[in-house]
Design an enzyme around this catalytic site. Structure first.
Site, PDB file in Angstrom:
ATOM      1  N   TYR A 137      38.034  33.237  52.182  1.00  0.00           N
ATOM      2  CA  TYR A 137      37.330  31.972  51.997  1.00  0.00           C
ATOM      3  C   TYR A 137      36.374  31.498  52.987  1.00  0.00           C
ATOM      4  O   TYR A 137      35.269  31.056  52.776  1.00  0.00           O
ATOM      5  CB  TYR A 137      38.664  30.728  51.816  1.00  0.00           C
ATOM      6  CG  TYR A 137      37.942  29.341  51.848  1.00  0.00           C
ATOM      7  CD1 TYR A 137      37.379  28.873  50.977  1.00  0.00           C
ATOM      8  CD2 TYR A 137      38.307  28.524  53.002  1.00  0.00           C
ATOM      9  CE1 TYR A 137      36.622  27.534  50.773  1.00  0.00           C
ATOM     10  CE2 TYR A 137      37.890  27.340  52.791  1.00  0.00           C
ATOM     11  CZ  TYR A 137      37.082  26.924  51.952  1.00  0.00           C
ATOM     12  OH  TYR A 137      36.523  25.647  51.915  1.00  0.00           O
ATOM     13  N   LYS A 141      32.299  30.843  52.263  1.00  0.00           N
ATOM     14  CA  LYS A 141      31.744  29.806  52.523  1.00  0.00           C
ATOM     15  C   LYS A 141      30.589  29.722  53.564  1.00  0.00           C
ATOM     16  O   LYS A 141      29.526  29.143  53.348  1.00  0.00           O
ATOM     17  CB  LYS A 141      32.734  28.590  52.757  1.00  0.00           C
ATOM     18  CG  LYS A 141      33.780  28.330  51.575  1.00  0.00           C
ATOM     19  CD  LYS A 141      33.162  27.785  50.509  1.00  0.00           C
ATOM     20  CE  LYS A 141      32.431  26.414  50.566  1.00  0.00           C
ATOM     21  NZ  LYS A 141      31.743  25.885  49.658  1.00  0.00           N
TER      22      LYS A 141
END
Length: 326
Positions: A137, A141
């Protein structure tokens, strides 16, 4: 003439709050998200779209600014899923917005890019990111953030906002996991819960995105760390939250190193199982609750005119307005 905004991820907690604030500020809002039922209740034009595969030109037609909140934000998932939603969709939406002559693109990034197995106190936007990302993640991102900032141009201002631990009534990430842990009766706390955590009220987070568009001329090409500015020990915050919902789980202090080892083992087992279920505790969760992370908010104050208004007690009361059985 009203400024037209597109909000992706509009059916999530931050998206719902941002749609409401934009509407109150006089924007005409188009929204998209995963939940059509919630989308129909937003009070905005709702257009269902899969940002990874659907044509995006109709979505951005006539739009002035894109608020890109859509993401796979779970601490557990496959690299391919994170890549598709957090990187590929961002790249496609940037291209579509540029072709449609939007003049602004405000991206929801994350301070998880700083997260590692050590305390990080007084982080600024210039602080080094983690030497090794805590999970896919955070990695994807950050990749999306780099794409957004690289697209900044005089006629297409792009901004990345990094909100820390958003707390609000429609949270699907942080609070649900904490409440599930409370049901077990015991709550393991890496390091005994002495690490400092600095969550942000969803209302303050949405206001930061709105401020970024209003100040896009000076904010373009920049990142902004935003938090509640009210750091608390993890245990103290959890005690307040559990008192609010009428739960009294027993806190169990676990040495942080041991918690990391156990979480790593659980992740390896889960990764081998056919359904890849989310393990009870991930290494990312241990880093989040076992180590301190606080921020310096000067850049957001100086360039966006933004400061947080809600303390921890306010955000807990707003997220959980009544005592509930967790």
């Amino acid at each position: 003439m009203k400024r037209v905004a597109l909000v992706t991820g509009a059916t999530g907690g931050l998206g719902r709050e941002l749609v409401a604030q934009l509407g109150a500020a006089g924007y005409r809002v188009r929204a998209t998200g995963r939940d059509r039922t919630i989308g129909a209740l937003l009070g905005a034009e709702f257009v269902a779209a899969d940002l990874t595969i659907d044509p995006l030109a109709p979505l951005v037609l006539g739009v002035d600014v894109v608020f890109h909140l859509a993401a796979l934000s779970s601490p557990w998932g496959t690299r391919a899923s994170y890549q598709a939603i957090n990187v590929t969709a961002t790249q496609r939406l940037l291209a579509a917005a540029r072709a449609a002559r939007c003049d602004g693109f405000i991206y929801a990034s994350t301070p998880s890019i700083y997260t590692e197995a050590r305390d990080r106190i007084g982080l600024t936007e210039d602080s080094p990111i983690a030497a090794r990302f805590a999970n896919d993640y955070a990695a994807t991102k950050y990749a999306g953030e780099l794409l957004v900032l690289a697209a900044d141009a005089p006629d297409f201002r792009t901004v990345a906002i990094r909100p820390r631990g958003i707390v609000g009534p429609h949270d699907t990430v942080l609070l649900p996991r904490i409440l599930r842990a409370a049901r077990r009766g015991r709550f393991p706390l890496p390091g005994g819960g002495s690490g400092l955590i600095e969550p942000i009220d969803v209302r303050d987070a949405a206001a930061a995105f709105l401020a970024a568009d209003r100040h896009r001329a000076t904010a373009g090409g920049r990142t902004f760390n935003v938090s509640g500015g009210d750091p608390r020990p993890v245990r103290a915050l959890l005690e307040q939250l559990f008192a609010r919902i009428g739960r009294t789980p027993r806190f169990v202090a676990v040495p942080t190193g041991l918690a990391m080892t156990l979480a790593g083992g659980g992740e390896r087992v889960a990764a081998w199982l056919p359904s890849r279920p989310e393990p009870p505790v991930t290494r990312y969760s241990v880093m989040t609750f076992g180590y301190s992370q606080t921020m310096v908010l000067d850049r957001a104050r100086d360039l966006l005119g933004w400061v947080p208004h809600y303390r921890v007690e306010d955000m807990i009361a707003y997220a959980l307005p009544e005592q509930i059985d967790a």
